[in-house]
Design a protein around this motif. Structure first.
Motif, PDB file in Angstrom:
ATOM      1  N   PRO A  72     109.493  76.177  55.033  1.00 25.51           N
ATOM      2  CA  PRO A  72     108.604  77.280  55.559  1.00 25.51           C
ATOM      3  C   PRO A  72     109.514  77.749  57.119  1.00 25.51           C
ATOM      4  CG  PRO A  72     107.006  76.413  54.190  1.00 25.51           C
ATOM      5  CD  PRO A  72     107.864  75.205  54.598  1.00 25.51           C
ATOM      6  N   ASP A  83     107.308  79.698  62.352  1.00 22.68           N
ATOM      7  CA  ASP A  83     105.895  80.588  63.093  1.00 22.68           C
ATOM      8  C   ASP A  83     104.940  79.881  61.719  1.00 22.68           C
ATOM      9  OD1 ASP A  83     106.899  80.338  65.656  1.00 22.68           O
ATOM     10  OD2 ASP A  83     107.229  82.613  65.260  1.00 22.68           O
ATOM     11  N   ASP A  84     104.992  80.201  60.426  1.00 27.07           N
ATOM     12  CA  ASP A  84     104.330  80.184  59.549  1.00 27.07           C
ATOM     13  C   ASP A  84     103.869  78.851  58.711  1.00 27.07           C
ATOM     14  OD1 ASP A  84     105.578  82.203  58.258  1.00 27.07           O
ATOM     15  OD2 ASP A  84     106.900  82.027  57.246  1.00 27.07           O
ATOM     16  N   ILE A  85     104.680  77.735  59.384  1.00 25.24           N
ATOM     17  CA  ILE A  85     104.182  75.785  59.057  1.00 25.24           C
ATOM     18  C   ILE A  85     103.314  76.153  60.111  1.00 25.24           C
ATOM     19  CG2 ILE A  85     104.715  73.416  59.952  1.00 25.24           C
ATOM     20  CD1 ILE A  85     107.663  73.915  58.995  1.00 25.24           C
ATOM     21  N   LYS A  86     102.838  76.593  61.368  1.00 20.95           N
ATOM     22  CA  LYS A  86     101.137  76.471  62.224  1.00 20.95           C
ATOM     23  C   LYS A  86      99.937  77.175  61.270  1.00 20.95           C
ATOM     24  CE  LYS A  86     103.591  79.128  65.315  1.00 20.95           C
ATOM     25  NZ  LYS A  86     103.494  79.252  66.388  1.00 20.95           N
ATOM     26  N   HIS A  87     100.375  78.140  60.433  1.00 22.98           N
ATOM     27  CA  HIS A  87      99.485  78.315  59.819  1.00 22.98           C
ATOM     28  C   HIS A  87      98.917  77.272  58.457  1.00 22.98           C
ATOM     29  CE1 HIS A  87      99.438  81.959  62.531  1.00 22.98           C
ATOM     30  NE2 HIS A  87     101.521  81.741  62.317  1.00 22.98           N
ATOM     31  N   LEU A  88      99.369  76.689  58.201  1.00 24.04           N
ATOM     32  CA  LEU A  88      99.320  75.729  56.955  1.00 24.04           C
ATOM     33  C   LEU A  88      98.389  74.496  57.645  1.00 24.04           C
ATOM     34  CD1 LEU A  88     103.064  75.465  55.878  1.00 24.04           C
ATOM     35  CD2 LEU A  88     101.497  76.656  55.125  1.00 24.04           C
ATOM     36  N   ARG A  97     101.474  70.884  57.500  1.00 28.77           N
ATOM     37  CA  ARG A  97     102.276  70.708  59.038  1.00 28.77           C
ATOM     38  C   ARG A  97     103.152  69.078  59.463  1.00 28.77           C
ATOM     39  NH1 ARG A  97      97.531  73.400  60.665  1.00 28.77           N
ATOM     40  NH2 ARG A  97      96.452  71.865  62.412  1.00 28.77           N
ATOM     41  N   GLY A 122     113.146  79.511  53.797  1.00 32.66           N
ATOM     42  CA  GLY A 122     112.223  80.421  54.936  1.00 32.66           C
ATOM     43  C   GLY A 122     112.131  81.332  55.479  1.00 32.66           C
ATOM     44  N   GLY A 141     106.664  84.127  48.222  1.00 35.53           N
ATOM     45  CA  GLY A 141     107.268  84.454  49.459  1.00 35.53           C
ATOM     46  C   GLY A 141     107.884  83.255  49.855  1.00 35.53           C
ATOM     47  N   GLY A 153     109.321  80.882  51.806  1.00 39.29           N
ATOM     48  CA  GLY A 153     108.658  79.062  52.201  1.00 39.29           C
ATOM     49  C   GLY A 153     107.865  78.711  51.206  1.00 39.29           C
ATOM     50  N   GLU A 154     107.657  79.604  50.095  1.00 33.90           N
ATOM     51  CA  GLU A 154     106.716  79.653  48.774  1.00 33.90           C
ATOM     52  C   GLU A 154     107.703  78.562  48.340  1.00 33.90           C
ATOM     53  OE1 GLU A 154     103.181  82.347  49.452  1.00 33.90           O
ATOM     54  OE2 GLU A 154     104.339  82.824  48.201  1.00 33.90           O
TER      55      GLU A 154
END
Length: 290
Positions: free
Chosen positions: A156, A159-164, A169, A205, A244, A246-247
């Motif tokens: 991903p 910035d999206d990785i930070k929310h995993l 992460r 991503g 979505g 990076g999914e």
């Protein structure tokens, strides 16, 4: 025909067949082994979809059955049409472009030297899709499960990785440190892959290619770029999910793991020591001019 003697585990057999493929391509440059992947078969043709069964009559045999199949149809727009570049490849089918392919090719050559592979691992005059398949096969032939291989090379956005979740992460951070540009498929790219154990679909991503999963109440699922390819009666549709950016979705042992579930399963089963590598403090080297 390839003859072998002795017994091999599934992973060591995969590596041996990969080595055999590279040797064949080196010693017989005009020969292109389509797959040499244990547990799967690949049919290629420069044809329309309806003509494929006439090229390969076994596809019309009602006794010829499989529990999963990967089908790819596209018109090539960025290279000269050649049979070797027809999709699917040994492990993947790819829709889109890999705009980071140059750096990934260079990184794969570094990895080849590290693994002490003397044969050429990329296709001669290969496309971005063809060489991406070769990179996937390099990891997979060395014992990395197919889903984890796709997760390593197609992460991903940062910035999206930070929310995993933290384990995921840490895993992504460790992979970036370990393989660098090989973890940076930048598309737009939608990738589907299959071996004898897993079926995977993943978006890069950016997420600019459509990828939809249709799960039915009849025990089968379809992953396609559009709903309706093929047509599925509405009455048997259990769930529709659009991937979505990076999914990833993973099908294994008859079970569909959707985004989040797939990552948790991959990281939990990984033999990669990601916690130690992610937790290691990196030191900045001084500028050479200082």
């Amino acid at each position: 025909l390839i003859f072998a003697q002795g017994q091999q585990t599934s992973d060591s057999l995969r590596e041996a067949l990969h080595t055999a493929q590279l040797l064949i391509e080196r010693e017989a440059p005009g020969v292109y082994p389509v797959s040499l992947e244990p547990g799967t078969m690949v049919w290629k043709a420069m044809s329309t979809s309806h003509q494929l069964k006439d090229f390969y009559p076994d596809l019309k045999d009602p006794e010829f059955k499989t529990d999963s199949a990967l089908w790819h149809r596209r018109y090539s727009t960025n290279d000269h049409s050649r049979w070797t570049l027809a999709q699917p490849f040994s492990l993947i089918g790819h829709n889109g472009e890999v705009n980071s392919i140059r750096s990934m090719r260079e990184a794969s050559r570094d990895l080849k030297r590290y693994l002490r592979i003397t044969q050429k691992i990329l296709l001669r005059g290969g496309s971005d899709s063809g060489d991406l398949d070769r990179m996937v096969k390099l990891f997979h032939s060395r014992g990395v499960p197919l889903a984890e291989t796709l997760r390593r090379i197609s992460q991903p956005a940062f910035d999206d990785i930070k929310h995993l979740p933290k384990p995921v992460r840490d895993y992504h951070s460790a992979v970036r440190r370990a393989i660098g540009p090989l973890s940076a498929v930048e598309g737009p790219a939608g990738i589907v892959a299959m071996d004898d154990r897993q079926v995977i679909a993943v978006l890069d991503g950016m997420g600019l290619r459509p990828m939809r999963v249709i799960e039915t109440n009849r025990g089968f699922a379809i992953i396609a770029s559009e709903v309706g390819a093929p047509a599925i009666p509405f009455a048997i549709i259990k769930r529709v999910h659009q991937l979505g950016a990076g999914e990833m979705v993973l099908i294994e042992n008859g079970k569909i793991l959707y985004p989040g579930e797939a990552d948790k399963a991959i990281v939990g089963a990984s033999g990669f020591n990601y916690k130690e590598l992610a937790g290691t403090k990196m030191l900045s080297l001084p500028n050479a001019s200082d």
